[in-house]
Design an enzyme around this catalytic site. Structure first.
Site, PDB file in Angstrom:
ATOM      1  N   CYS A  79       0.836  -1.202   0.000  1.00 20.89           N
ATOM      2  CA  CYS A  79       0.000   0.000   0.000  1.00 20.89           C
ATOM      3  C   CYS A  79       0.874   1.257   0.000  1.00 20.89           C
ATOM      4  O   CYS A  79       1.491   1.571  -1.010  1.00 20.89           O
ATOM      5  CB  CYS A  79      -0.978  -0.046   1.168  1.00 20.89           C
ATOM      6  SG  CYS A  79      -2.371   1.099   0.974  1.00 20.89           S
TER       7      CYS A  79
ATOM      8  N   HIS B   5      -3.558  -4.979   0.630  1.00 18.54           N
ATOM      9  CA  HIS B   5      -3.008  -5.434   1.916  1.00 18.54           C
ATOM     10  C   HIS B   5      -3.032  -6.963   1.998  1.00 18.54           C
ATOM     11  O   HIS B   5      -3.925  -7.552   2.614  1.00 18.54           O
ATOM     12  CB  HIS B   5      -3.793  -4.822   3.074  1.00 18.54           C
ATOM     13  CG  HIS B   5      -3.428  -3.410   3.367  1.00 18.54           C
ATOM     14  ND1 HIS B   5      -2.425  -3.058   4.242  1.00 18.54           N
ATOM     15  CD2 HIS B   5      -3.919  -2.253   2.862  1.00 18.54           C
ATOM     16  CE1 HIS B   5      -2.315  -1.739   4.281  1.00 18.54           C
ATOM     17  NE2 HIS B   5      -3.208  -1.229   3.449  1.00 18.54           N
TER      18      HIS B   5
ATOM     19  N   GLU C  79      -1.212  -8.887   3.760  1.00 16.56           N
ATOM     20  CA  GLU C  79      -1.031  -9.380   5.130  1.00 16.56           C
ATOM     21  C   GLU C  79      -2.375  -9.611   5.817  1.00 16.56           C
ATOM     22  O   GLU C  79      -2.520 -10.524   6.635  1.00 16.56           O
ATOM     23  CB  GLU C  79      -0.146  -8.424   5.939  1.00 16.56           C
ATOM     24  CG  GLU C  79      -0.814  -7.194   6.515  1.00 16.56           C
ATOM     25  CD  GLU C  79      -1.164  -6.127   5.497  1.00 16.56           C
ATOM     26  OE1 GLU C  79      -1.848  -5.153   5.872  1.00 16.56           O
ATOM     27  OE2 GLU C  79      -0.768  -6.250   4.330  1.00 16.56           O
TER      28      GLU C  79
END
Length: 238
Positions: A106, A210, A212
């Site tokens: 990001c 994102h 993660e």
């Protein structure tokens, strides 16, 4: 065999407290890496930090100071953190010079672009000619809200094993000018750049979403992304 040490950059709030979502750490640990959280304020020691770590994750967060790419602040610019900008740019440059793996997430994609001399769109909704998708989704972070078209024969395609993926989305800024050695490897249907990678380094990849957060819920492409990143970090230490 020792685990590769993965540096993870952090944010600082208005009370000067360091912040980091735990799922960055979880994703690195699951992929076999040893996470090392990097505090803001050590930019003078960026070369030593780069020597200590085998790879780095430039994490998500707030906006980037536009004067770093020779622009005045747009009216819709959000909160900036000059000390964070300074550290991450210094670390990105050192890691690039050392040809060590970088994963930009990001804001991390955007800071990587700026570190190499590129620019970003300060607010995509007011500064883009096209009709823009909802890039700041209202759904939970685990929801994949829009598609990304992946360029063929890219690092990202080799990880995703397809040319069309779904991602989550939490940003109002985006990459604008992509400098060499970066190339675009993923775009949204509205033209917003969603992924870039280096043509001159072993593994330098930036994504606008994102992974993660998605990896925490077992999303396959995100798990593969961290696996490949940590695998490259293992190679960089040998």
């Amino acid at each position: 065999m020792k685990k590769p040490v993965i540096g993870i950059t952090t944010d600082v709030d208005s009370d000067r407290k360091h912040q980091l979502n735990t799922n960055y750490v979880t994703a690195v640990k699951r992929a076999g890496g040893l996470p090392l959280i990097l505090p803001i304020g050590v930019e003078e020691d960026a070369k030593q930090v780069a020597h200590l770590i085998d790879g780095i994750i430039l994490t998500g967060g707030g906006d980037i100071d536009p004067t770093l790419f020779d622009e005045e602040p747009h009216a819709l610019l959000g909160e900036v953190s000059p000390t964070r900008d300074s550290l991450e740019i210094a670390l990105a440059k050192e890691m690039l010079q050392a040809n060590k793996p970088i994963l930009g997430i990001c804001r991390g994609l955007q800071i990587l672009n700026v570190a190499l001399g590129g620019a970003i769109i300060q607010d995509i909704h007011s500064q883009s000619a096209n009709t823009i998708l909802q890039h700041s989704q209202k759904a939970t972070r685990s929801h994949q809200s829009h598609f990304v078209q992946v360029k063929k024969e890219s690092i990202l395609e080799s990880i995703a094993e397809t040319t069309k993926i779904k991602v989550n989305s939490f940003h109002h800024q985006a990459v604008k000018d992509v400098p060499k050695p970066l190339k675009i490897s993923g775009t949204a249907s509205d033209g917003i750049i969603e992924a870039v990678e280096s043509t001159d380094h072993d593994f330098v990849l930036g994504v606008q979403w994102h992974p993660e957060a998605l990896a925490e819920y077992g999303e396959v492409v995100s798990l593969r992304l961290f696996d490949k990143f940590v695998e490259k970090c293992k190679e960089s230490r040998s």
